[in-house]
Design a protein around this motif. Structure first.
Motif, mmCIF file in Angstrom:
data_model
loop_
_atom_site.group_PDB
_atom_site.id
_atom_site.type_symbol
_atom_site.label_atom_id
_atom_site.label_comp_id
_atom_site.label_asym_id
_atom_site.label_seq_id
_atom_site.Cartn_x
_atom_site.Cartn_y
_atom_site.Cartn_z
ATOM 1 N N LEU A 193 1.717 -9.207 19.903
ATOM 2 C CA LEU A 193 2.134 -8.627 18.625
ATOM 3 C C LEU A 193 1.073 -7.641 18.156
ATOM 4 N N PRO A 194 1.470 -6.600 17.449
ATOM 5 C CA PRO A 194 0.481 -5.631 16.968
ATOM 6 C C PRO A 194 -0.518 -6.293 16.038
ATOM 7 N N GLN A 195 -1.769 -5.927 16.223
ATOM 8 C CA GLN A 195 -2.819 -6.484 15.384
ATOM 9 C C GLN A 195 -2.767 -5.852 13.996
ATOM 10 N N VAL A 196 -2.798 -6.692 12.992
ATOM 11 C CA VAL A 196 -2.743 -6.214 11.615
ATOM 12 C C VAL A 196 -4.155 -5.886 11.157
ATOM 13 N N PRO A 197 -4.372 -4.705 10.588
ATOM 14 C CA PRO A 197 -5.717 -4.400 10.107
ATOM 15 C C PRO A 197 -6.112 -5.376 9.006
ATOM 16 N N ALA A 203 13.967 -21.438 1.463
ATOM 17 C CA ALA A 203 14.588 -22.189 2.563
ATOM 18 C C ALA A 203 15.897 -21.532 3.014
ATOM 19 N N GLY A 204 16.609 -20.887 2.099
ATOM 20 C CA GLY A 204 17.874 -20.265 2.451
ATOM 21 C C GLY A 204 17.740 -19.055 3.341
ATOM 22 N N ALA A 205 16.544 -18.486 3.433
ATOM 23 C CA ALA A 205 16.344 -17.276 4.233
ATOM 24 C C ALA A 205 15.820 -17.576 5.627
ATOM 25 N N LEU A 206 15.769 -18.855 6.028
ATOM 26 C CA LEU A 206 15.202 -19.198 7.333
ATOM 27 C C LEU A 206 15.945 -18.523 8.482
ATOM 28 N N GLY A 207 17.253 -18.366 8.354
ATOM 29 C CA GLY A 207 18.036 -17.809 9.450
ATOM 30 C C GLY A 207 17.708 -16.363 9.766
ATOM 31 N N ALA A 208 17.123 -15.639 8.811
ATOM 32 C CA ALA A 208 16.842 -14.218 9.024
ATOM 33 C C ALA A 208 15.389 -13.961 9.421
ATOM 34 N N LEU A 209 14.636 -15.002 9.723
ATOM 35 C CA LEU A 209 13.214 -14.830 10.014
ATOM 36 C C LEU A 209 13.002 -14.072 11.318
ATOM 37 N N GLN A 210 11.960 -13.248 11.341
ATOM 38 C CA GLN A 210 11.528 -12.543 12.552
ATOM 39 C C GLN A 210 10.090 -12.957 12.846
ATOM 40 N N LEU A 211 9.798 -13.200 14.121
ATOM 41 C CA LEU A 211 8.514 -13.762 14.511
ATOM 42 C C LEU A 211 7.308 -12.945 14.036
ATOM 43 N N GLY A 224 6.842 -10.869 11.555
ATOM 44 C CA GLY A 224 6.648 -10.932 10.116
ATOM 45 C C GLY A 224 6.198 -12.302 9.646
ATOM 46 N N VAL A 225 6.766 -13.354 10.243
ATOM 47 C CA VAL A 225 6.412 -14.717 9.832
ATOM 48 C C VAL A 225 4.954 -15.013 10.150
ATOM 49 N N THR A 274 -1.876 -14.398 6.711
ATOM 50 C CA THR A 274 -2.443 -13.808 5.495
ATOM 51 C C THR A 274 -2.532 -14.843 4.377
ATOM 52 N N ASP A 275 -1.445 -15.608 4.194
ATOM 53 C CA ASP A 275 -1.437 -16.610 3.124
ATOM 54 C C ASP A 275 -2.452 -17.717 3.387
#
Length: 199
Positions: free
Chosen positions: A149-153, A82-90, A92-93, A99-100
């Motif tokens: 966004l780039p398509q992930v293989p 939760a502490g890392a929410l401020g550094a999120l990039q679209l 990657g999220v 994936t998860d």
């Protein structure tokens, strides 16, 4: 014959746009969908799935109480604190979340197939959970396309999950899957709402 021609021309003149200008009606071109609208839809689906998961986990605890933490090595680890929410990039999220959730979809399918007779009592709820999870995954894929966004293989196929060693092992696995999915979806709602403010 002259009368017939005049009659036909008179009728056609009633719908000149239909006869002489086929195609879509004139007007401004359709605007491309707003990615914020797509993101709002993804948030709503994620919240609904979170509520379903919470309810199903409570049912599981009522029917099959199991104290302590339950884990499966095959489940993904929580994507972010939760502490890392401020550094999120679209990008990657969305990539990590998709994936998860694909992993959790695979585990829900596994529970339905190999969870044992005890979990058959929760089959309707597990089936509904799988359907909603699949719908959310499709929405995330659409959102990634809208944002260009780039398509992930695709990942290489994961090895099949071994059936639980016992009925109790199946119940513990269900606790682990639902608990991990609940944490992931709770994080996803928070992360998507933070990203919504940046679009």
């Amino acid at each position: 014959m002259n009368c017939v021609c005049h009659l036909v021309l008179a009728v056609l003149s009633l719908w000149p746009g239909r006869v002489f200008a086929p195609g879509p009606p004139p007007g401004p071109p359709r605007a491309s969908p707003d990615p914020r609208t797509e993101l709002d839809s993804a948030v709503l689906l994620t919240r609904a799935l979170l509520a379903d998961t919470r309810q199903l986990a409570a049912q599981l605890r009522d029917k099959f109480p199991a104290d302590g933490d339950h884990s499966l090595d095959s489940l993904p680890t929580l994507a972010m604190s939760a502490g890392a929410l401020g550094a999120l990039q679209l990008p990657g999220v969305l990539t990590r979340l998709r994936t998860d959730l694909l992993s959790y979809l695979r585990h829900v399918q596994w529970l339905r197939r190999a969870g044992g007779p005890s979990l058959k009592t929760l089959e309707p709820e597990l089936g509904s959970l799988q359907t909603r999870l699949d719908r959310l995954l499709r929405r995330l894929q659409l959102l990634m396309s809208r944002l260009a966004l780039p398509q992930v293989p695709p990942d290489p196929p994961a090895p099949p999950l071994a059936p639980p060693a016992s009925a109790w092992a199946g119940i513990r696995a269900a606790h682990a899957v639902l608990g991990g999915l609940h944490l992931t979806l709770d994080w996803a709602v928070r992360g998507l709402l933070v990203l919504r403010t940046r679009l």
